[in-house]
Design an enzyme around this catalytic site. Structure first.
Site, PDB file in Angstrom:
ATOM      1  N   ALA A   1       0.969  38.457 -21.726  1.00 46.05           N
ATOM      2  CA  ALA A   1      -0.436  38.138 -21.452  1.00 46.05           C
ATOM      3  C   ALA A   1      -0.933  38.777 -20.160  1.00 46.05           C
ATOM      4  O   ALA A   1      -2.141  38.991 -19.989  1.00 46.05           O
ATOM      5  CB  ALA A   1      -0.628  36.622 -21.385  1.00 46.05           C
ATOM      6  N   GLY A   2      -0.023  39.077 -19.223  1.00 44.75           N
ATOM      7  CA  GLY A   2      -0.431  39.657 -17.946  1.00 44.75           C
ATOM      8  C   GLY A   2      -0.196  38.744 -16.765  1.00 44.75           C
ATOM      9  O   GLY A   2      -0.693  39.012 -15.669  1.00 44.75           O
ATOM     10  N   LYS A   3       0.574  37.686 -16.966  1.00 38.26           N
ATOM     11  CA  LYS A   3       0.829  36.712 -15.907  1.00 38.26           C
ATOM     12  C   LYS A   3       1.496  37.357 -14.698  1.00 38.26           C
ATOM     13  O   LYS A   3       1.055  37.170 -13.552  1.00 38.26           O
ATOM     14  CB  LYS A   3       1.725  35.576 -16.431  1.00 38.26           C
ATOM     15  CG  LYS A   3       1.184  34.847 -17.640  1.00 38.26           C
ATOM     16  CD  LYS A   3       2.120  33.735 -18.112  1.00 38.26           C
ATOM     17  CE  LYS A   3       3.460  34.276 -18.576  1.00 38.26           C
ATOM     18  NZ  LYS A   3       3.349  35.168 -19.748  1.00 38.26           N
ATOM     19  N   SER A   4       2.577  38.089 -14.942  1.00 44.91           N
ATOM     20  CA  SER A   4       3.353  38.658 -13.839  1.00 44.91           C
ATOM     21  C   SER A   4       2.549  39.653 -13.033  1.00 44.91           C
ATOM     22  O   SER A   4       2.648  39.699 -11.799  1.00 44.91           O
ATOM     23  CB  SER A   4       4.621  39.325 -14.388  1.00 44.91           C
ATOM     24  OG  SER A   4       5.472  38.375 -14.995  1.00 44.91           O
TER      25      SER A   4
ATOM     26  N   GLY B   1       0.846  31.392 -20.173  1.00 42.37           N
ATOM     27  CA  GLY B   1       0.248  32.215 -21.217  1.00 42.37           C
ATOM     28  C   GLY B   1       1.341  32.862 -22.042  1.00 42.37           C
ATOM     29  O   GLY B   1       2.530  32.787 -21.698  1.00 42.37           O
ATOM     30  N   LEU B   2       0.963  33.502 -23.115  1.00 40.25           N
ATOM     31  CA  LEU B   2       1.938  34.143 -23.990  1.00 40.25           C
ATOM     32  C   LEU B   2       2.705  35.252 -23.271  1.00 40.25           C
ATOM     33  O   LEU B   2       2.234  35.781 -22.255  1.00 40.25           O
ATOM     34  CB  LEU B   2       1.216  34.736 -25.205  1.00 40.25           C
ATOM     35  CG  LEU B   2       0.619  33.748 -26.218  1.00 40.25           C
ATOM     36  CD1 LEU B   2      -0.282  34.500 -27.185  1.00 40.25           C
ATOM     37  CD2 LEU B   2       1.725  33.005 -26.956  1.00 40.25           C
TER      38      LEU B   2
ATOM     39  N   HIS C   1      -7.260  -2.620   6.971  1.00 44.77           N
ATOM     40  CA  HIS C   1      -6.169  -3.293   6.280  1.00 44.77           C
ATOM     41  C   HIS C   1      -5.648  -4.456   7.129  1.00 44.77           C
ATOM     42  O   HIS C   1      -5.397  -5.555   6.625  1.00 44.77           O
ATOM     43  CB  HIS C   1      -5.013  -2.325   6.010  1.00 44.77           C
ATOM     44  CG  HIS C   1      -5.348  -1.181   5.117  1.00 44.77           C
ATOM     45  ND1 HIS C   1      -4.811   0.066   5.286  1.00 44.77           N
ATOM     46  CD2 HIS C   1      -6.179  -1.081   4.057  1.00 44.77           C
ATOM     47  CE1 HIS C   1      -5.277   0.881   4.367  1.00 44.77           C
ATOM     48  NE2 HIS C   1      -6.111   0.208   3.606  1.00 44.77           N
TER      49      HIS C   1
ATOM     50  N   ARG D   1      -8.576  -1.814  -5.094  1.00 39.74           N
ATOM     51  CA  ARG D   1      -9.322  -1.088  -6.120  1.00 39.74           C
ATOM     52  C   ARG D   1      -8.399  -0.074  -6.799  1.00 39.74           C
ATOM     53  O   ARG D   1      -7.658   0.634  -6.134  1.00 39.74           O
ATOM     54  CB  ARG D   1     -10.517  -0.380  -5.464  1.00 39.74           C
ATOM     55  CG  ARG D   1     -11.486   0.282  -6.426  1.00 39.74           C
ATOM     56  CD  ARG D   1     -12.639   0.883  -5.634  1.00 39.74           C
ATOM     57  NE  ARG D   1     -13.647   1.458  -6.518  1.00 39.74           N
ATOM     58  CZ  ARG D   1     -13.601   2.690  -7.004  1.00 39.74           C
ATOM     59  NH1 ARG D   1     -12.580   3.473  -6.692  1.00 39.74           N
ATOM     60  NH2 ARG D   1     -14.549   3.141  -7.788  1.00 39.74           N
TER      61      ARG D   1
ATOM     62  N   HIS E   1      -4.449   0.925   8.004  1.00 39.60           N
ATOM     63  CA  HIS E   1      -5.487   1.159   8.994  1.00 39.60           C
ATOM     64  C   HIS E   1      -6.028  -0.176   9.513  1.00 39.60           C
ATOM     65  O   HIS E   1      -5.638  -1.251   9.045  1.00 39.60           O
ATOM     66  CB  HIS E   1      -6.608   2.017   8.397  1.00 39.60           C
ATOM     67  CG  HIS E   1      -6.132   3.356   7.909  1.00 39.60           C
ATOM     68  ND1 HIS E   1      -5.395   4.202   8.699  1.00 39.60           N
ATOM     69  CD2 HIS E   1      -6.270   3.974   6.704  1.00 39.60           C
ATOM     70  CE1 HIS E   1      -5.108   5.300   8.015  1.00 39.60           C
ATOM     71  NE2 HIS E   1      -5.624   5.181   6.804  1.00 39.60           N
TER      72      HIS E   1
ATOM     73  N   THR F   1       0.849  -1.172   0.000  1.00 36.75           N
ATOM     74  CA  THR F   1       0.000   0.000   0.000  1.00 36.75           C
ATOM     75  C   THR F   1       0.890   1.229   0.000  1.00 36.75           C
ATOM     76  O   THR F   1       1.996   1.206   0.528  1.00 36.75           O
ATOM     77  CB  THR F   1      -0.931   0.043   1.229  1.00 36.75           C
ATOM     78  OG1 THR F   1      -1.669   1.261   1.227  1.00 36.75           O
ATOM     79  CG2 THR F   1      -0.155  -0.058   2.520  1.00 36.75           C
ATOM     80  N   ARG F   2       0.400   2.312  -0.628  1.00 41.52           N
ATOM     81  CA  ARG F   2       1.145   3.567  -0.625  1.00 41.52           C
ATOM     82  C   ARG F   2       0.663   4.460   0.516  1.00 41.52           C
ATOM     83  O   ARG F   2       1.066   5.617   0.607  1.00 41.52           O
ATOM     84  CB  ARG F   2       0.960   4.298  -1.960  1.00 41.52           C
ATOM     85  CG  ARG F   2       1.366   3.470  -3.162  1.00 41.52           C
ATOM     86  CD  ARG F   2       1.493   4.293  -4.428  1.00 41.52           C
ATOM     87  NE  ARG F   2       0.514   5.333  -4.554  1.00 41.52           N
ATOM     88  CZ  ARG F   2      -0.647   5.218  -5.188  1.00 41.52           C
ATOM     89  NH1 ARG F   2      -0.991   4.059  -5.719  1.00 41.52           N
ATOM     90  NH2 ARG F   2      -1.466   6.240  -5.285  1.00 41.52           N
TER      91      ARG F   2
END
Length: 586
Positions: free
Chosen positions: A416-419, A412-413, A213, A300, A210, A205-206
């Site tokens: 584009a306004g990211k900053s 975005g390009l 289990h 599962r 419990h 199990t990762r």
């Protein structure tokens, strides 16, 4: 965890033989060590990735028996297409060594294989160098070409050729944690044989184990009159999983305090998971056979890769169980299905859900409820659900949701306004009491990525560096805001996989190209139009817009502050922030 089966005489047991009949051992003899080490100093080197380092360790000790090398072309091709080695032996996952380019590699020549820290691991005699098809491997082995799949995203950074050849392993990777639990197949087989059980039920199990289990493992072992082998993966697992140290501390509590030590064994598996679902379940069973187990519990969506770009699981929830069941006679490992157990409070016991009478009072907590209702809200898990020591451990390492790290990834390009939005968002997040690091593309280029150009390879390297720094910030519960063009979809999704899909929030700043050109005060677009700059995103190099970003904003009809506050509302809705501004309660 269960008592000795009545009437069972414990003698030396004959465990199931390894897959293929013989346990491979690639480690050289002690007397040859100094000579081969000295010889390797003069050889050209290939630096192994963390994934390949896990693979060569398990090849060396026989966990991947009958494999004795990274796969050559014939084995690789048949495994991808038919789940079999060239000689017909069942093997569902390709074990390969990718390199960026052939370079100095020559057939018949030796090379040194080194760890990411440049430690000598092995000497390989190169016998094959061949090209591979990433899309074919992705579709046939992992079930998808969708770059939201963690491994498919990672494959974009692999080399275009695989190499194979005879291996002489000089030194296994060094591990300084839980040394007593890092047992190779030979050692595990000796310990299991000393317990006196021919039947062994392996469990992976990762997540921390419990009470349900525990009950499932005990019942499976009782049913076959066998031993229990708890074998968690401690190599590369799914991004976002509970960290290795927490999981192993929890397993140690369970085995040392609550298991019958005469029939329970804990060992660690330094495996790099592929998240290949059904094929991986079959692979995991073969690996456990090499360690001596002939039963394997499959849950599962075993080894599932999460959800695709459409929000659907990459594999059906029971596909893994069905595939192992189909091949269990050939592989020699019986599939034990992970059955749903519910707790009966009035009887203080667990029972299979389909065997509970109508009207019976039951209690259960799903994995989602563990995260959302308990850990995210700082609530202690009840004792009927998990051992109190494990509940305390989880509470100590899992802060409430509003104190955990996350990454906002603006794409975005250029222009584009990211900053602008990112800077406003940084201020608003600090107003909410969060510690924020802003990784702006232009700033990163002058420091972290100084010297890189604008080729596709260099751009990908730049984005991966930003992603790595963001991952470290998020891992330590900080907030990383990344604002970079990041034009290629596969590389962005590689960063998503690295950071963890549940902590990665992609914000697509959707601004038309002509508007970006109008805003360009540096004149970069104009230079690109005149041909003075080559490979400029949006002009002569593509921008691959996100297909399913968490947030999609536009800037021609919405002010930067409005967009920033929209992101804040998203974070509030998801629980990353509290509704009230001020000191965050514990």
């Amino acid at each position: 965890m269960g008592l000795e089966p009545t009437g069972f005489i414990r003698e030396r047991a004959e465990l199931i033989p390894p897959h293929g009949g013989t346990l491979v051992n690639l480690c050289i003899d002690e007397e040859r060590l100094a000579e081969l080490t000295q010889y390797a100093h003069a050889l050209p080197s290939v630096r192994l990735s963390p994934r390949s380092l896990c693979d060569i360790e398990l090849l060396a000790v026989g966990a991947f028996s009958p494999l004795d090398r990274f796969m050559g072309k014939a084995d690789y091709t048949r495994v991808v297409e038919e789940m079999r080695l060239e000689n017909g032996t069942l093997f569902p996952i390709p074990i390969t060594l990718p390199v960026k380019e052939a370079g100095d590699l020559r057939l018949g020549r030796d090379i040194a294989l080194r760890s990411p820290k440049n430690e000598l691991i092995a000497v390989m005699t190169v016998e094959e160098v061949f090209e591979w098809e990433p899309e074919k491997e992705a579709e046939l082995v992992y079930g998808t070409k969708d770059v939201r799949h963690p491994l498919v995203a990672e494959m974009a950074a692999w080399g275009r050729v695989y190499i194979s050849g005879t291996l002489k392993v000089v030194s296994l990777p060094k591990h300084y944690d839980f040394g007593e639990l890092r047992k190779n197949p030979t050692n595990v087989r000796k310990e299991l044989q000393s317990m006196g059980y021919a039947n062994v039920v392996a469990f992976q199990t990762r997540n921390p184990i419990h009470r349900a289990h525990e009950e499932l493992i005990r019942r499976a072992a009782d049913q076959v009159g066998g031993a229990i082998f708890i074998h968690p993966v401690v190599g590369l697992t799914k991004p976002g999983d509970i960290d290795t140290y927490t999981r192993i501390r929890a397993y140690k509590v369970l085995v040392e305090r609550y298991c019958d030590r005469r029939r329970a064994l804990l060992g660690l598996l330094p495996l790099a998971m592929r998240m290949a679902g059904p094929r991986e379940a079959l692979w995991h069973a073969i690996i456990r056979r090499n360690y001596g187990a002939n039963h394997f519990i499959v849950g599962r969506d075993h080894a599932g890769g999460g959800k695709d770009s459409e929000g659907r699981l990459f594999h059906g929830p029971y596909d893994a169980q069905m595939l192992l069941q189909r091949y269990e006679d050939e592989v020699g490992v019986k599939m034990v299905p992970f059955k749903e157990l519910v707790y009966l409070p009035d009887e203080d016991r667990y029972e299979e859900s389909d065997r509970v009478s109508p009207g019976t009072r039951i209690a259960s907590i799903s994995g989602t409820e563990v995260r959302l209702d308990y850990l995210n809200n700082g609530k202690r898990l009840p004792e009927w659900f998990t051992r109190p020591e494990i509940a305390a451990l989880l509470s100590s390492v899992f802060p409430p949701m509003h104190q955990r790290g996350f990454c906002i990834w603006f794409t975005g390009l250029s222009g584009a306004g990211k900053s602008t939005i990112a800077e406003i968002l940084t201020i608003l997040l600090m107003e909410h009491g969060r510690q924020v690091t802003l990784l702006d593309g232009d700033v990163v280029r002058t420091g972290l990525s100084k010297g890189l150009g604008f080729s596709k390879e260099d751009r990908d390297t730049n984005i991966r560096r930003i992603g790595f720094v963001a991952f470290e910030i998020v891992r330590h519960h900080g907030v990383a805001i990344c604002a970079a063009v990041s034009p290629y979809r596969a590389t962005r999704n590689e960063c998503r996989a690295m950071i963890g899909a549940d902590r990665f929030i992609e914000v697509y700043v959707d601004t038309p190209l002509q508007v970006c050109e109008q805003r360009d005060t540096k004149g970069m677009y104009a230079k690109a139009r005149r041909g003075e700059i080559k490979g400029f995103t949006g002009i002569d190099d593509p921008y691959e817009s996100p297909e399913h970003p968490e947030i999609h904003v536009t800037t021609t009809d919405c002010a930067p502050e409005v967009n920033a506050r929209r992101i804040i509302q998203y974070l509030l809705d998801k629980g990353f922030l509290l509704d009230t501004i001020g000191d965050n309660p514990n």
